[in-house]
Design a protein around this motif. Structure first.
Motif, PDB file in Angstrom:
ATOM      1  N   LEU A 262      14.417  44.012  82.896  1.00 48.45           N
ATOM      2  CA  LEU A 262      14.350  44.499  81.514  1.00 48.45           C
ATOM      3  C   LEU A 262      13.701  45.880  81.467  1.00 48.45           C
ATOM      4  N   ALA A 263      12.678  46.046  82.303  1.00 49.28           N
ATOM      5  CA  ALA A 263      11.994  47.341  82.354  1.00 49.28           C
ATOM      6  C   ALA A 263      12.951  48.427  82.845  1.00 49.28           C
ATOM      7  N   ILE A 264      13.781  48.077  83.832  1.00 53.99           N
ATOM      8  CA  ILE A 264      14.750  49.048  84.352  1.00 53.99           C
ATOM      9  C   ILE A 264      15.739  49.430  83.247  1.00 53.99           C
TER      10      ILE A 264
ATOM     11  N   SER B 258      15.430  49.141  80.031  1.00 54.07           N
ATOM     12  CA  SER B 258      14.762  49.882  78.960  1.00 54.07           C
ATOM     13  C   SER B 258      14.548  51.342  79.362  1.00 54.07           C
ATOM     14  N   ALA B 259      14.076  51.561  80.602  1.00 51.92           N
ATOM     15  CA  ALA B 259      13.801  52.924  81.067  1.00 51.92           C
ATOM     16  C   ALA B 259      15.089  53.730  81.180  1.00 51.92           C
ATOM     17  N   GLU B 260      16.123  53.095  81.735  1.00 49.79           N
ATOM     18  CA  GLU B 260      17.395  53.808  81.899  1.00 49.79           C
ATOM     19  C   GLU B 260      17.981  54.199  80.547  1.00 49.79           C
TER      20      GLU B 260
ATOM     21  N   GLU C 179      16.352  54.679  77.836  1.00 51.07           N
ATOM     22  CA  GLU C 179      15.541  55.727  77.222  1.00 51.07           C
ATOM     23  C   GLU C 179      15.911  57.090  77.792  1.00 51.07           C
ATOM     24  N   VAL C 180      16.075  57.120  79.125  1.00 52.35           N
ATOM     25  CA  VAL C 180      16.467  58.378  79.772  1.00 52.35           C
ATOM     26  C   VAL C 180      17.835  58.821  79.249  1.00 52.35           C
TER      27      VAL C 180
END
Lengths: 226, 432
Positions: free
Chosen positions: B227-229, B231-233, B235-236
């Motif tokens: 989920l963190a991946i 979310s980060a992707e 966002e980028v």
């Protein structure tokens, strides 16, 4: 600014690294406990970003070591574990902050800046952005030399926007930063809109140029470009 | 009902049964023995009289009935039949009342004359004797049973000592913190087996508990990392320069879904952890102060919804519970009342010694009230909700034995949640 990112998940590591490098940091990475521990000891960093669950060991042990050798280094824990024990142990060991995965990169960026300000400038660094001057210590905002009264939440919001300048910030990220665990109450998009609108009104009234750009439906951008 | 009381009840039942059965039987046997004895005496008397009649017929026949009131002679034509005994009541002048007698009816021949001879014997003395003996026997039996019961009770109490001791230890046992208890030593095989089985059971439970705890944490880790991946992707991606508006819209939708998934994951983890009896550490929590702090924290949302808001703390109440869970419990109730309120609605929050009462205006529930605290039951109009907030509230309230009630006032359109602040049972009892 030199950072050490100890994170075993390669994709996440790469993404965080790229994001922070774009912010102007020099980022060294480590994938395992051993590598992380070695790099943390070999070189001095301004801040460490440490995952707790690492192949080969517990990130908390690295924090313990670093705190003894380089007590001035800032430390942010990034962990998927929401366990209260880890959070308390981590902060007791001297970590400056604890972020639970998943998190917004803009949130990490904002917390990193806050930690570095506290660590490197004892919180006294003056932040300037265009016509804005912010003194974090008494939480004072000045526009072209004139002080402007702000509520705590408005100050948080402004600082967050400045920390993540030139980046599109989603309403969810803003809500989570300013209102924390209660952000789920902000499910009406109107809520964030209202607060950003109030801040913008206050800034404009004090003679500040409009730095807040709205990207409709997506979020906000804080930028000097017009 | 206690085991001892139940056993004693069975003993007493048996004793009464034996008593009720044995006394008539005993009485009957004594009576039979007495009758046999009396009958023998009467027969002996008859023989005596026959011998007398043979020796001195005239004087015997003349004097015998008049000297002995227990003998009657009746002249008959012929002997009516063989001898027989019967019971009959006769008046005893000495006692002035009718008393039972045993009478032998027989024939007596004196030369040519035939007499019917009645010889009787009073049973008064025998009756008294029988009653005395039966009474004595009853008394003895009762005394014996009473003594037996008392001794039995005392002995069982001391015999059951290892059991009650084990029970006390189990009651105080904490799965999340304690070592398997050490039992008191006992010579009794059954209790030793019980202790061994308990040790095995508790140790295994602790292992399961630990591994389950490990599992939930690992599950959290394993799910939160992808989920963190994501979310980060996302966002980028959303911060990519010159991203077309429609593409950005898609990215935002995906990001909000990831956000929701992450919330559901966290809420489920919290539920699992509460079920697993994690969050064991407790401290006194002032519910009034906690409510005030949370309301202050949510003030922006209350203002934004333009709610008319009242907060009364009649009396501070302190509960012994986990501070984190207390936060979630009260926080979720308040968030629920704010979130499902109507704009410009009303929110009332009252803390008294016995309960925390939260009232809010709002539309009637779109589902039956009985499902309100179930998991994943939510208002279809609010798709972003996890549908777990009140399920968590229920879980925490249950864990601490706090009664939770919901009412809807249809006239005024007011939802009312009451959280009792006096535990109906000690939380310790719910551990096992």
């Amino acid at each position: 600014m030199k950072l050490l990112l100890i994170e075993d998940e390669p994709v996440l590591q790469q993404t965080i690294r790229t994001y922070l490098e774009r912010e102007g940091y020099r980022v060294t990475t480590a994938d395992t406990f051993l590598q992380g521990s070695r790099r943390a000891n070999d070189y001095e960093y301004d801040c460490l970003l440490v995952d707790i669950t690492l192949p080969g060991g517990n990130g908390l042990d690295i924090i313990r070591e670093v705190k003894q050798l380089q007590p001035q280094t800032g430390i942010i824990i990034i962990s998927a574990k929401d366990a209260l024990d880890d959070r308390i142990t981590g902060l007791d060991l001297g970590a400056d902050d604890y972020l639970t995965k998943p998190f917004h990169l803009s949130e990490l960026n904002s917390r990193l800046k806050s930690v570095l300000r506290r660590r490197l400038f004892a919180g006294s660094q003056i932040i300037t952005f265009g016509a804005l001057t912010i003194d974090p210590q008494p939480q004072q905002v000045q526009i072209q030399g004139q002080p402007v009264e702000m509520t705590g939440k408005q100050y948080d919001l402004l600082l967050y926007l400045i920390s993540n300048k030139n980046r599109l910030l989603s309403k969810a990220a803003i809500a989570e930063h300013v209102w924390g665990d209660s952000m789920e109450l902000a499910d009406s998009h109107d809520f964030i809109y209202q607060h950003v609108k109030n801040l913008r009104k206050k800034l404009l009234a004090a003679g500040c140029p409009d730095y807040i750009k709205t990207r409709y439906g997506a979020g906000y951008l804080f930028t000097l470009d017009t | 009902m206690k085991l001892l009381a139940l056993t004693y009840r069975y003993y007493a039942g048996l004793a009464l049964g034996v008593l009720a059965l044995s006394v008539p039987v005993f009485y009957g046997i004594i009576q039979w023995l007495v009758i046999v004895d009396v009958d023998e005496a009467l027969l002996a008397r008859k023989q005596e009289i026959q011998q007398l009649v043979v020796k001195r017929p005239a004087s015997t026949l003349q004097y015998l009935p008049s000297t002995d009131p227990n003998i009657r002679l009746l002249r008959v034509a012929s002997c009516p039949g063989s001898d027989y005994f019967h019971d009959k009541d006769y008046y005893l002048p000495l006692l002035h009342e009718l008393e039972p007698h045993r009478e032998l009816v027989t024939c007596l021949k004196a030369g040519e004359e035939v007499y019917q001879l009645f010889i009787r014997q009073s049973l008064v003395e025998e009756e008294d004797f029988m009653l005395t003996i039966t009474g004595l026997q009853t008394g003895l039996l009762l005394l014996l049973l009473l003594g037996l019961g008392l001794i039995n009770r005392r002995i069982t109490r001391s015999l059951w000592q290892p059991f009650t001791d084990a029970l006390r230890r189990i009651r105080n046992f904490r799965l999340e913190s304690d070592q398997a208890p050490s039992w008191s030593t006992t010579e009794i095989d059954e209790f030793r087996e019980l202790h061994q089985s308990l040790t095995t059971l508790l140790t295994r439970n602790q292992q399961v508990y630990t591994s389950q705890k490990q599992f939930t944490e690992n599950a959290s880790h394993e799910m939160q990392t992808p989920l963190a991946i994501m979310s980060a992707e996302l966002e980028v991606l959303s911060q990519t320069d010159d991203l077309p508006d429609d593409a950005l819209d898609h990215v935002q939708k995906a990001a909000s879904a990831v956000n929701r998934l992450s919330h559901i994951n966290r809420a489920l983890l919290l539920l699992t952890k509460i079920e697993n009896m994690q969050y064991a550490e407790v401290c006194p929590v002032d519910i009034g102060a906690l409510t005030a702090r949370l309301l202050d924290w949510y003030a922006d949302f209350i203002v934004h919804k333009q709610l008319t808001f009242r907060h009364l703390t009649a009396q501070d109440t302190t509960l012994s519970m986990n501070p984190q869970l207390a936060d979630v419990l009260v926080g979720n109730l308040l968030k629920n009342a704010i979130r499902h309120n109507q704009p410009g609605g009303m929110l009332t929050c009252t803390v008294s010694r016995t309960m925390l009462c939260i009232e809010n205006t709002g539309d009637p529930l779109p589902f039956p009230a009985s499902q309100l605290f179930d998991r994943f039951v939510k208002n279809p109009a609010l798709p972003d909700a996890t549908g777990l907030g009140l399920a968590i509230v229920k879980q925490i309230a249950d864990r601490y034995g706090l009664p939770l009630r919901y009412q809807f006032n249809a006239d005024q359109s007011i939802h009312r949640f009451e959280l009792g602040l006096q535990p109906s049972h000690s939380a310790a009892d719910s551990i096992i």
